[in-house]
Enzyme design. Sequence first.
Site, PDB file in Angstrom:
ATOM      1  N   GLY A  45       0.804  -1.009   0.167  1.00 32.61           N
ATOM      2  CA  GLY A  45      -0.155  -0.026  -0.113  1.00 32.61           C
ATOM      3  C   GLY A  45       0.856   1.263   0.001  1.00 32.61           C
ATOM      4  N   GLN A  50       2.868   9.948   1.211  1.00 34.23           N
ATOM      5  CA  GLN A  50       4.295   9.279   1.354  1.00 34.23           C
ATOM      6  C   GLN A  50       5.302   9.793   0.314  1.00 34.23           C
ATOM      7  OE1 GLN A  50       2.266   5.402   2.264  1.00 34.23           O
ATOM      8  NE2 GLN A  50       4.420   5.249   3.269  1.00 34.23           N
ATOM      9  N   CYS A  92       6.087  -0.149   7.230  1.00 33.47           N
ATOM     10  CA  CYS A  92       5.481   0.974   6.351  1.00 33.47           C
ATOM     11  C   CYS A  92       6.530   1.384   5.667  1.00 33.47           C
ATOM     12  CB  CYS A  92       5.343   2.128   7.346  1.00 33.47           C
ATOM     13  SG  CYS A  92       4.829   3.628   6.624  1.00 33.47           S
ATOM     14  N   LEU A  93       6.216   1.702   4.266  1.00 32.00           N
ATOM     15  CA  LEU A  93       7.281   2.105   3.304  1.00 32.00           C
ATOM     16  C   LEU A  93       8.060   3.490   3.702  1.00 32.00           C
ATOM     17  CD1 LEU A  93       5.756   1.519  -0.180  1.00 32.00           C
ATOM     18  CD2 LEU A  93       7.308  -0.023   1.081  1.00 32.00           C
ATOM     19  N   HIS A 134      -4.414   1.570   7.749  1.00 27.58           N
ATOM     20  CA  HIS A 134      -3.050   1.909   7.718  1.00 27.58           C
ATOM     21  C   HIS A 134      -2.836   2.967   6.640  1.00 27.58           C
ATOM     22  CE1 HIS A 134       1.402   1.609   8.139  1.00 27.58           C
ATOM     23  NE2 HIS A 134       1.405   2.164   6.860  1.00 27.58           N
ATOM     24  N   GLU A 135      -3.215   2.858   5.472  1.00 27.79           N
ATOM     25  CA  GLU A 135      -3.251   3.749   4.275  1.00 27.79           C
ATOM     26  C   GLU A 135      -3.888   4.965   4.434  1.00 27.79           C
ATOM     27  OE1 GLU A 135      -0.536   3.706   2.560  1.00 27.79           O
ATOM     28  OE2 GLU A 135       0.176   1.598   3.167  1.00 27.79           O
ATOM     29  N   HIS A 138      -2.535   7.674   6.823  1.00 30.71           N
ATOM     30  CA  HIS A 138      -1.587   8.593   6.064  1.00 30.71           C
ATOM     31  C   HIS A 138      -2.297   9.841   5.673  1.00 30.71           C
ATOM     32  CE1 HIS A 138       2.362   6.481   6.272  1.00 30.71           C
ATOM     33  NE2 HIS A 138       1.734   5.380   5.726  1.00 30.71           N
TER      34      HIS A 138
END
Length: 170
Positions: A45, A50, A92-93, A134-135, A138
């Site tokens: 995701g 981000q 997380c990225l 989660h996304e 953000h």
Amino acid sequence: MVCEILLWPDECLSQNSVPVAQVDEGIRSLVADMFETMYAAEGVGLAAPQLGIHRRVVVLDVTSRLPDSKPLALINPEILQKEGSQSFEEGCLSLPGEFETVERAAFVKIAFLDEQGAPQLLECEGFLAIVIQHEMDHLNGVVFVDKVSPLKRELIRKRMKRLKNARAQA
């Protein structure tokens, strides 16, 4: 085009995103770049913040864990309903190599626009529900480490600072 993913605690990751007024070619291009970036980083995701873009756009692809699913672009997603509770070790990225257990709703019902701008509803549970929540965090300036103890968050902050310094010297 593969874009650079911001590393936490970049201040851009703590800002709210604004809704997309119209799904047009610019948004579809952003979605394509987000998918390409997510796949290059081997994530499931990615949210526009981000990449330093404060628009309410999320892409996800959980087919590696849920083969019957399909890649999704969520534009202006909104949680309509949450039920239950589940804990999961998230990564997380924007925090490469960091994982912590986070509690989330077990079931969510969301409304969103697809890449054509058509309204959609989606009900999901388990891993897909976790990734969506989660996304979507953000989009509201929340990163999963905001949900862990202050001590753990500070240790992660120090590791991320070292990672940023190492990347700057490379």
